[in-house]
Design a protein around this motif. Sequence first.
Motif, PDB file in Angstrom:
ATOM      1  N   MET A   1     135.707 -14.658  10.940  1.00  0.00           N
ATOM      2  CA  MET A   1     134.301 -14.433  10.704  1.00  0.00           C
ATOM      3  C   MET A   1     133.612 -13.894  11.957  1.00  0.00           C
ATOM      4  SD  MET A   1     131.971 -14.522   8.473  1.00  0.00           S
ATOM      5  CE  MET A   1     130.318 -14.885   8.076  1.00  0.00           C
ATOM      6  N   GLU A   2     134.019 -14.365  13.144  1.00  0.00           N
ATOM      7  CA  GLU A   2     133.377 -13.878  14.366  1.00  0.00           C
ATOM      8  C   GLU A   2     133.576 -12.391  14.561  1.00  0.00           C
ATOM      9  OE1 GLU A   2     133.630 -15.925  18.096  1.00  0.00           O
ATOM     10  OE2 GLU A   2     133.830 -17.853  17.080  1.00  0.00           O
ATOM     11  N   LEU A   3     134.750 -11.899  14.214  1.00  0.00           N
ATOM     12  CA  LEU A   3     135.021 -10.471  14.337  1.00  0.00           C
ATOM     13  C   LEU A   3     134.078  -9.678  13.441  1.00  0.00           C
ATOM     14  CD1 LEU A   3     136.760  -8.345  15.685  1.00  0.00           C
ATOM     15  CD2 LEU A   3     138.408  -8.617  13.832  1.00  0.00           C
ATOM     16  N   GLU A   4     133.871 -10.171  12.223  1.00  0.00           N
ATOM     17  CA  GLU A   4     132.958  -9.497  11.299  1.00  0.00           C
ATOM     18  C   GLU A   4     131.541  -9.466  11.865  1.00  0.00           C
ATOM     19  OE1 GLU A   4     131.180  -9.852   6.772  1.00  0.00           O
ATOM     20  OE2 GLU A   4     132.824 -11.144   7.363  1.00  0.00           O
ATOM     21  N   ILE A   5     131.105 -10.559  12.481  1.00  0.00           N
ATOM     22  CA  ILE A   5     129.768 -10.612  13.091  1.00  0.00           C
ATOM     23  C   ILE A   5     129.649  -9.553  14.177  1.00  0.00           C
ATOM     24  CG2 ILE A   5     128.237 -12.026  14.523  1.00  0.00           C
ATOM     25  CD1 ILE A   5     129.292 -14.464  12.891  1.00  0.00           C
ATOM     26  N   ASN A   6     130.687  -9.408  15.005  1.00  0.00           N
ATOM     27  CA  ASN A   6     130.681  -8.390  16.060  1.00  0.00           C
ATOM     28  C   ASN A   6     130.609  -6.987  15.474  1.00  0.00           C
ATOM     29  OD1 ASN A   6     130.831 -10.297  18.083  1.00  0.00           O
ATOM     30  ND2 ASN A   6     133.042 -10.221  18.210  1.00  0.00           N
ATOM     31  N   HIS A   7     131.363  -6.760  14.410  1.00  0.00           N
ATOM     32  CA  HIS A   7     131.359  -5.436  13.780  1.00  0.00           C
ATOM     33  C   HIS A   7     129.991  -5.123  13.191  1.00  0.00           C
ATOM     34  CE1 HIS A   7     135.973  -4.902  13.175  1.00  0.00           C
ATOM     35  NE2 HIS A   7     135.671  -5.312  14.370  1.00  0.00           N
ATOM     36  N   LEU A   8     129.382  -6.094  12.519  1.00  0.00           N
ATOM     37  CA  LEU A   8     128.064  -5.869  11.920  1.00  0.00           C
ATOM     38  C   LEU A   8     127.003  -5.640  12.999  1.00  0.00           C
ATOM     39  CD1 LEU A   8     128.155  -8.478   9.007  1.00  0.00           C
ATOM     40  CD2 LEU A   8     128.436  -5.983   8.864  1.00  0.00           C
ATOM     41  N   ALA A   9     127.119  -6.348  14.115  1.00  0.00           N
ATOM     42  CA  ALA A   9     126.176  -6.142  15.222  1.00  0.00           C
ATOM     43  C   ALA A   9     126.338  -4.743  15.807  1.00  0.00           C
ATOM     44  CB  ALA A   9     126.397  -7.203  16.302  1.00  0.00           C
ATOM     45  N   GLU A  11     127.472  -2.103  14.180  1.00  0.00           N
ATOM     46  CA  GLU A  11     126.918  -1.183  13.187  1.00  0.00           C
ATOM     47  C   GLU A  11     125.394  -1.125  13.291  1.00  0.00           C
ATOM     48  OE1 GLU A  11     128.286  -2.143   9.256  1.00  0.00           O
ATOM     49  OE2 GLU A  11     130.394  -1.895   9.809  1.00  0.00           O
ATOM     50  N   ALA A  12     124.761  -2.261  13.455  1.00  0.00           N
ATOM     51  CA  ALA A  12     123.297  -2.301  13.561  1.00  0.00           C
ATOM     52  C   ALA A  12     122.816  -1.517  14.780  1.00  0.00           C
ATOM     53  CB  ALA A  12     122.812  -3.752  13.631  1.00  0.00           C
ATOM     54  N   LEU A  13     123.517  -1.651  15.899  1.00  0.00           N
ATOM     55  CA  LEU A  13     123.144  -0.909  17.112  1.00  0.00           C
ATOM     56  C   LEU A  13     123.312   0.599  16.911  1.00  0.00           C
ATOM     57  CD1 LEU A  13     124.686  -3.216  19.857  1.00  0.00           C
ATOM     58  CD2 LEU A  13     122.250  -2.812  19.423  1.00  0.00           C
ATOM     59  N   ILE A  14     124.383   0.984  16.243  1.00  0.00           N
ATOM     60  CA  ILE A  14     124.621   2.409  15.977  1.00  0.00           C
ATOM     61  C   ILE A  14     123.503   2.963  15.101  1.00  0.00           C
ATOM     62  CG2 ILE A  14     126.131   4.029  14.761  1.00  0.00           C
ATOM     63  CD1 ILE A  14     128.505   2.265  15.781  1.00  0.00           C
ATOM     64  N   LYS A  15     123.153   2.250  14.034  1.00  0.00           N
ATOM     65  CA  LYS A  15     122.080   2.690  13.136  1.00  0.00           C
ATOM     66  C   LYS A  15     120.758   2.824  13.884  1.00  0.00           C
ATOM     67  CE  LYS A  15     124.053   0.392   9.113  1.00  0.00           C
ATOM     68  NZ  LYS A  15     123.865  -0.722   8.169  1.00  0.00           N
ATOM     69  N   LYS A  16     120.469   1.851  14.723  1.00  0.00           N
ATOM     70  CA  LYS A  16     119.207   1.825  15.468  1.00  0.00           C
ATOM     71  C   LYS A  16     119.127   2.954  16.497  1.00  0.00           C
ATOM     72  CE  LYS A  16     116.396  -1.379  18.164  1.00  0.00           C
ATOM     73  NZ  LYS A  16     116.329  -2.730  18.748  1.00  0.00           N
ATOM     74  N   SER A  17     120.266   3.416  16.972  1.00  0.00           N
ATOM     75  CA  SER A  17     120.298   4.416  18.039  1.00  0.00           C
ATOM     76  C   SER A  17     119.783   5.784  17.596  1.00  0.00           C
ATOM     77  CB  SER A  17     121.734   4.584  18.566  1.00  0.00           C
ATOM     78  OG  SER A  17     122.518   5.300  17.621  1.00  0.00           O
ATOM     79  N   GLY A  18     119.863   6.061  16.298  1.00  0.00           N
ATOM     80  CA  GLY A  18     119.417   7.358  15.802  1.00  0.00           C
ATOM     81  C   GLY A  18     120.484   8.442  15.822  1.00  0.00           C
ATOM     82  N   ILE A  19     121.670   8.138  16.327  1.00  0.00           N
ATOM     83  CA  ILE A  19     122.739   9.145  16.343  1.00  0.00           C
ATOM     84  C   ILE A  19     123.316   9.301  14.930  1.00  0.00           C
ATOM     85  CG2 ILE A  19     123.347   8.698  18.749  1.00  0.00           C
ATOM     86  CD1 ILE A  19     125.786   7.129  17.708  1.00  0.00           C
TER      87      ILE A  19
END
Length: 91
Positions: A1-9, A11-19
Amino acid sequence: MELEINHLATEALIKKSGILYTILRNGWYMELHLSLLVMSRELKHIYYVFGNEVVAGTLKTEYAKTGAKVILEGVPHSIIELTSCLFTYGE
């Protein structure tokens, strides 16, 4: 589950970046499941940690084909789930 949390975090940073991004979410390689089953057959005992939970797998070649298609055709701002085969080890 921790790995999934890291992946989702991530993804959220990538989305927020605007790239521009396309995220490919892959599960286990089917080859990993197959190697566990071969070992189990040789030892005459099935070893698995998933209980009777549903697990998923896809062949490495399928991941490669999808990755190439995304590179060539582009699917900006999308998340693609790449799991094709659902099963339990009990099956």
